[in-house]
Design a protein around this motif. Structure first.
Motif, PDB file in Angstrom:
ATOM      1  N   ILE A   1       0.886  -1.251  -0.098  1.00 20.40           N
ATOM      2  CA  ILE A   1       0.043  -0.190  -0.080  1.00 20.40           C
ATOM      3  C   ILE A   1       0.880   1.415  -0.189  1.00 20.40           C
ATOM      4  CG2 ILE A   1      -2.157  -1.094   1.188  1.00 20.40           C
ATOM      5  CD1 ILE A   1      -1.097  -0.029   3.749  1.00 20.40           C
TER       6      ILE A   1
ATOM      7  N   SER B   1      -0.485   3.503  -4.512  1.00 19.77           N
ATOM      8  CA  SER B   1      -0.962   4.622  -3.613  1.00 19.77           C
ATOM      9  C   SER B   1      -1.478   5.926  -4.680  1.00 19.77           C
ATOM     10  CB  SER B   1      -0.052   5.179  -2.751  1.00 19.77           C
ATOM     11  OG  SER B   1      -0.512   6.640  -2.005  1.00 19.77           O
TER      12      SER B   1
ATOM     13  N   ALA C   1      -5.949   0.142  -3.936  1.00 18.84           N
ATOM     14  CA  ALA C   1      -4.680   0.903  -3.311  1.00 18.84           C
ATOM     15  C   ALA C   1      -4.334   2.063  -3.866  1.00 18.84           C
ATOM     16  CB  ALA C   1      -3.648  -0.103  -2.889  1.00 18.84           C
TER      17      ALA C   1
ATOM     18  N   ARG D   1      -9.414   2.928  -1.406  1.00 18.09           N
ATOM     19  CA  ARG D   1      -8.169   3.009  -0.560  1.00 18.09           C
ATOM     20  C   ARG D   1      -8.128   2.619   0.656  1.00 18.09           C
ATOM     21  NH1 ARG D   1      -2.605   2.959  -0.545  1.00 18.09           N
ATOM     22  NH2 ARG D   1      -1.903   3.678   1.254  1.00 18.09           N
TER      23      ARG D   1
ATOM     24  N   GLU E   1      -6.290  -0.910   2.510  1.00 17.36           N
ATOM     25  CA  GLU E   1      -5.349  -0.714   3.601  1.00 17.36           C
ATOM     26  C   GLU E   1      -5.765  -1.652   4.591  1.00 17.36           C
ATOM     27  OE1 GLU E   1      -6.289   3.441   4.611  1.00 17.36           O
ATOM     28  OE2 GLU E   1      -4.910   4.402   3.357  1.00 17.36           O
TER      29      GLU E   1
ATOM     30  N   SER F   1      -1.944  -6.404   4.186  1.00 12.92           N
ATOM     31  CA  SER F   1      -0.355  -6.243   4.017  1.00 12.92           C
ATOM     32  C   SER F   1       0.343  -7.340   3.637  1.00 12.92           C
ATOM     33  CB  SER F   1       0.094  -5.502   5.173  1.00 12.92           C
ATOM     34  OG  SER F   1       0.537  -6.559   6.105  1.00 12.92           O
TER      35      SER F   1
END
Length: 399
Positions: free
Chosen positions: A192, A196, A312, A366, A370, A373
């Motif tokens: 992320i 972006s 993302a 977005r 998040e 990961s």
């Protein structure tokens, strides 16, 4: 040292999600000191590449499929046995379901009989490559029978495996229903920081808009085949142009069997561009962040890494009505679901999304991405490896 060996015939140097999974996994283990990961990479020649104490890449010479693919296939004992004898792994993971799982199992039984055997369900092949295509061609009943046979084949390939990992809840439910061994949910990740909205390049935005700030822009970096919806996108372009009142800009990246059709469209339409295979992650992130929306048209993704990367980057999405695309778009509220797999329906979905509150959907995209990961993914997976290895009596022994 606790050692993991990965075999996967789905690896390709120009691949998408599977390639990204292994690249991120290698990056994770390259930083480790107490655990070692060995990735067996099908290659043009055989040699060892030592990256660190935690990561070794064993390149193994393997047969390359002809055509616009870059996949290689290993299945022979001489390709598998030397690796297992050299590293004596505690855990073996096989990421492709054809022939390789049973070959690895037979050799592992002789060389490392106590090793924990894992698979990763990267492709929901009984549904994606067997059931649905056959149903479309020969009818529903034949498709259902074919899917059952394919799941039966998968059970034979993964017989005596300890665990099958799946990154989609929908796929995991099918694995349980069809009797695959101990399915576990391992959601994959997304970088992320790299992917972006901050990677937006205004010069690229202006280039793609080409003097019309209202011009719709779409980035399509998926494998060029009908499974990914390439036929829908190409078929929808003229319809979309009529409905929008302008020619949208669509940027295609990657390769695949339908590449000639993409190149033909790029030659025909001013605002259809083919930029080849993008090897740079930073360049991928720049394109993702500089367009208005993304398309996730495969209904058979088991997680959809490119979907998360697009989200993302702040992209609203048109998503397929099944698989990971449906899960991500529905749970995030960041897009529109494709009602039918037709060019007309795709054009309608794109127009609907274009005229919605795109800013709100971009924010939701977005925020949803998040939650994922890569570090969390591989920490969770490593804990699963150790859990099942310990059940088999393989204790984790730090150096």
């Amino acid at each position: 040292m606790f050692t993991i060996v990965d075999f996967n015939n789905f690896w390709s140097p120009s691949g998408g999600g599977v390639r990204r999974y292994h690249l991120q996994k290698m990056a994770f283990y390259e930083r480790q000191n107490e655990v070692r990961s060995v990735f067996v990479m099908p290659s043009a020649s055989t040699y060892t590449e030592t990256r660190s104490d935690g990561l070794i890449i064993e390149h193994v010479e393997a047969f390359r499929f002809p055509g616009n693919w870059e996949y290689r296939f290993m299945w022979k004992s001489k390709q598998i046995r030397p690796i297992l004898e050299k590293y004596k792994p505690d855990v073996i993971e096989v990421g492709s379901p054809y022939i390789l799982p049973s070959a690895v199992r037979r050799i592992a039984k002789k060389v490392v009989p106590n090793a924990a055997l894992f698979s990763f369900w990267h492709a929901d092949f009984p549904v994606t490559y067997v059931g649905r295509p056959i149903a479309k061609k020969f009818g529903t009943s034949v498709g259902v029978l074919s899917r059952r046979i394919a799941f039966w084949y998968a059970k034979q390939e993964f017989k005596n495996y300890d665990c099958v990992q799946a990154s989609s809840k929908e796929a995991m439910a099918r694995l349980k229903k069809n009797g695959l061994p101990d399915p576990r949910w391992i959601p994959l990740g997304c970088d992320i920081e790299t992917f972006s909205p901050s990677r937006r390049d205004e010069a690229l935005v202006n280039e793609l808009k080409d003097g019309d700030p209202n011009r719709l822009t779409i980035f399509f970096p998926h494998r060029h085949c009908n499974e990914k919806g390439i036929d829908l996108v190409l078929g929808a372009y003229d319809i979309l142009t009529q409905k929008l009142g302008h020619e949208p800009a669509i940027i295609f990246a990657g390769t695949g069997p339908s590449l000639p059709l993409v190149q033909e469209a790029a030659a025909k339409y001013k605002h259809v561009n083919y930029i080849g295979f993008v090897n740079s992650i930073d360049e991928m992130a720049r394109y993702y962040a500089s367009v208005d929306m993304g398309l996730a048209l495969s209904g058979w993704e088991t997680f959809g890494l490119s979907i998360l990367e697009s989200m993302a980057s702040g992209n609203a999405l048109v998503g397929a009505a099944a698989g990971a695309a449906f899960e991500h778009v529905s749970e995030s509220g960041a897009g529109t679901i494709l009602k039918e797999r037709t060019p007309e329906a795709l054009a309608d979905a794109i127009v609907e999304l274009y005229h919605s509150d795109l800013t709100d959907k971009k924010i939701k995209a977005r925020k949803y991405a998040e939650k994922f990961s890569w570090n969390d993914c591989f920490k969770r997976q490593l804990a699963l490896y150790k859990e099942i290895a310990e059940k088999k009596g393989i204790g984790y022994k730090p150096r």
